[in-house]
Design a protein around this motif. Structure first.
Motif, PDB file in Angstrom:
ATOM      1  N   ARG A 176      -9.821 -26.818 -36.160  1.00  0.00           N
ATOM      2  CA  ARG A 176      -8.625 -26.201 -35.581  1.00  0.00           C
ATOM      3  C   ARG A 176      -8.861 -25.676 -34.173  1.00  0.00           C
ATOM      4  NH1 ARG A 176      -8.130 -22.870 -41.102  1.00  0.00           N
ATOM      5  NH2 ARG A 176     -10.353 -22.793 -40.543  1.00  0.00           N
ATOM      6  N   ALA A 177     -10.094 -25.792 -33.698  1.00  0.00           N
ATOM      7  CA  ALA A 177     -10.431 -25.371 -32.327  1.00  0.00           C
ATOM      8  C   ALA A 177     -11.591 -26.247 -31.852  1.00  0.00           C
ATOM      9  CB  ALA A 177     -10.808 -23.893 -32.288  1.00  0.00           C
ATOM     10  N   LEU A 178     -11.316 -27.513 -31.597  1.00  0.00           N
ATOM     11  CA  LEU A 178     -12.373 -28.472 -31.283  1.00  0.00           C
ATOM     12  C   LEU A 178     -13.001 -28.176 -29.922  1.00  0.00           C
ATOM     13  CD1 LEU A 178     -10.668 -31.754 -32.558  1.00  0.00           C
ATOM     14  CD2 LEU A 178     -12.556 -30.492 -33.635  1.00  0.00           C
ATOM     15  N   PRO A 179     -14.331 -28.185 -29.843  1.00  0.00           N
ATOM     16  CA  PRO A 179     -15.026 -27.842 -28.594  1.00  0.00           C
ATOM     17  C   PRO A 179     -15.268 -29.055 -27.701  1.00  0.00           C
ATOM     18  CG  PRO A 179     -16.619 -28.057 -30.352  1.00  0.00           C
ATOM     19  CD  PRO A 179     -15.263 -28.316 -30.980  1.00  0.00           C
ATOM     20  N   ASP A 221     -18.359 -30.444 -38.316  1.00  0.00           N
ATOM     21  CA  ASP A 221     -18.020 -29.786 -39.568  1.00  0.00           C
ATOM     22  C   ASP A 221     -18.329 -28.302 -39.399  1.00  0.00           C
ATOM     23  OD1 ASP A 221     -17.476 -31.023 -42.575  1.00  0.00           O
ATOM     24  OD2 ASP A 221     -18.351 -29.022 -42.643  1.00  0.00           O
ATOM     25  N   PHE A 222     -17.654 -27.453 -40.187  1.00  0.00           N
ATOM     26  CA  PHE A 222     -17.933 -26.020 -40.039  1.00  0.00           C
ATOM     27  C   PHE A 222     -18.951 -25.520 -41.039  1.00  0.00           C
ATOM     28  CE2 PHE A 222     -14.379 -23.934 -42.841  1.00  0.00           C
ATOM     29  CZ  PHE A 222     -14.719 -24.748 -43.889  1.00  0.00           C
ATOM     30  N   GLY A 255      -2.593 -31.432 -33.009  1.00  0.00           N
ATOM     31  CA  GLY A 255      -2.645 -31.149 -31.593  1.00  0.00           C
ATOM     32  C   GLY A 255      -4.073 -31.141 -31.063  1.00  0.00           C
ATOM     33  N   GLN A 256      -5.011 -30.619 -31.853  1.00  0.00           N
ATOM     34  CA  GLN A 256      -6.408 -30.623 -31.459  1.00  0.00           C
ATOM     35  C   GLN A 256      -6.943 -32.051 -31.362  1.00  0.00           C
ATOM     36  OE1 GLN A 256      -8.845 -27.936 -30.789  1.00  0.00           O
ATOM     37  NE2 GLN A 256      -6.814 -27.167 -30.244  1.00  0.00           N
ATOM     38  N   VAL A 257      -6.604 -32.887 -32.342  1.00  0.00           N
ATOM     39  CA  VAL A 257      -7.051 -34.285 -32.297  1.00  0.00           C
ATOM     40  C   VAL A 257      -6.475 -34.977 -31.060  1.00  0.00           C
ATOM     41  CG1 VAL A 257      -6.969 -36.512 -33.468  1.00  0.00           C
ATOM     42  CG2 VAL A 257      -7.333 -34.418 -34.801  1.00  0.00           C
TER      43      VAL A 257
END
Length: 241
Positions: free
Chosen positions: A113-116, A85-86, A143-145
């Motif tokens: 939106r920018a998963l590490p 979570d952010f 796309g990230q998922v």
């Protein structure tokens, strides 16, 4: 407001005039005492549906908030479960919640939106977070998922049938979205939360374009509408090899 333990009207107003991240930092200590938390009935229904398709090894709760969805993952994952979570405030609350023994648990602060992560998960779930993303952001989000799922992995989330125009709930949601659009037109920073922007047809099309094979599974605990369609469904999107 909502309950004696919930936020006051003033606290909600301050949150609504903040950014999404800071607003949830402020709301976090009382979030579980609001209607914004995913109801236990939805969590239980999704867990029951996923038990029939698992077990999975490693799971990710996308936009985990205070961690209600982590208990769903813990029931179906054998290796590890991760919440991202952010909002630092939401994660602080999540870390203090008692958790049943089971798979390893990790909490990560980050942007969906920018998963590490690399291709690290067999299952990704999300509950009640998609209203915080504008329709134009869905391709990037999906796309990230897709990028963090292993081939054959599953992206699962519940969707509720929208209320009919003849029902009061339709006009409540319409009014809320209209108020948010006015607020974001005249106030900065924006607070993105739109209940009616997440349309099932568009979501299914975008999942297919991203490389998912999608299935729709009725959640029978919520019954059916007058036309026979389910009141609630689980979208289970499998990452194609």
């Amino acid at each position: 407001m909502f309950s004696p333990q919930g936020p006051t009207l003033r606290e909600l107003a301050v949150q609504a005039l903040s950014s999404v991240e800071h607003g949830y930092d402020l709301l976090a200590p009382k979030f579980d005492h609001t209607p914004f938390r995913t109801p236990d009935s939805v969590l239980e229904s999704v867990a029951t549906a996923l038990v029939g398709t698992g077990p999975f090894e490693d799971g990710l709760d996308l936009c985990c908030g205070t961690g209600a969805g982590m208990d769903v993952l813990a029931r179906v994952c054998r290796g590890s479960v991760t919440g991202i979570d952010f909002s630092a405030g939401m994660l602080d609350v999540a870390r203090r919640q008692p958790r049943p023994s089971g798979p390893r648990v990790a909490w990560v602060r980050g942007d969906a939106r920018a998963l590490p992560f690399s291709s690290s998960f067999d299952l990704v779930v999300s509950f009640g977070a998609f209203g915080h993303f504008l329709p134009r952001e869905l391709p990037g989000l999906f796309g990230q998922v897709h990028s963090v799922l292993r081939p054959g992995g599953t992206f699962a989330f519940p969707v509720l049938a929208p209320p009919r125009p003849s029902r009061p709930g339709f006009w409540v949601l319409l009014g809320f979205d209209a108020a948010m659009r006015v607020r974001n037109a005249v106030w900065r920073p924006p607070f993105v939360m739109y209940y009616r922007a997440f349309r099932l047809g568009a979501v299914l099309d975008e999942l297919k374009r991203t490389g998912f094979e999608t299935g729709l599974h009725p959640l029978p605990e919520f019954g059916r509408r007058a036309d026979g369609s389910p009141r609630a469904r689980l979208i289970a999107a499998r990452r194609l090899p």
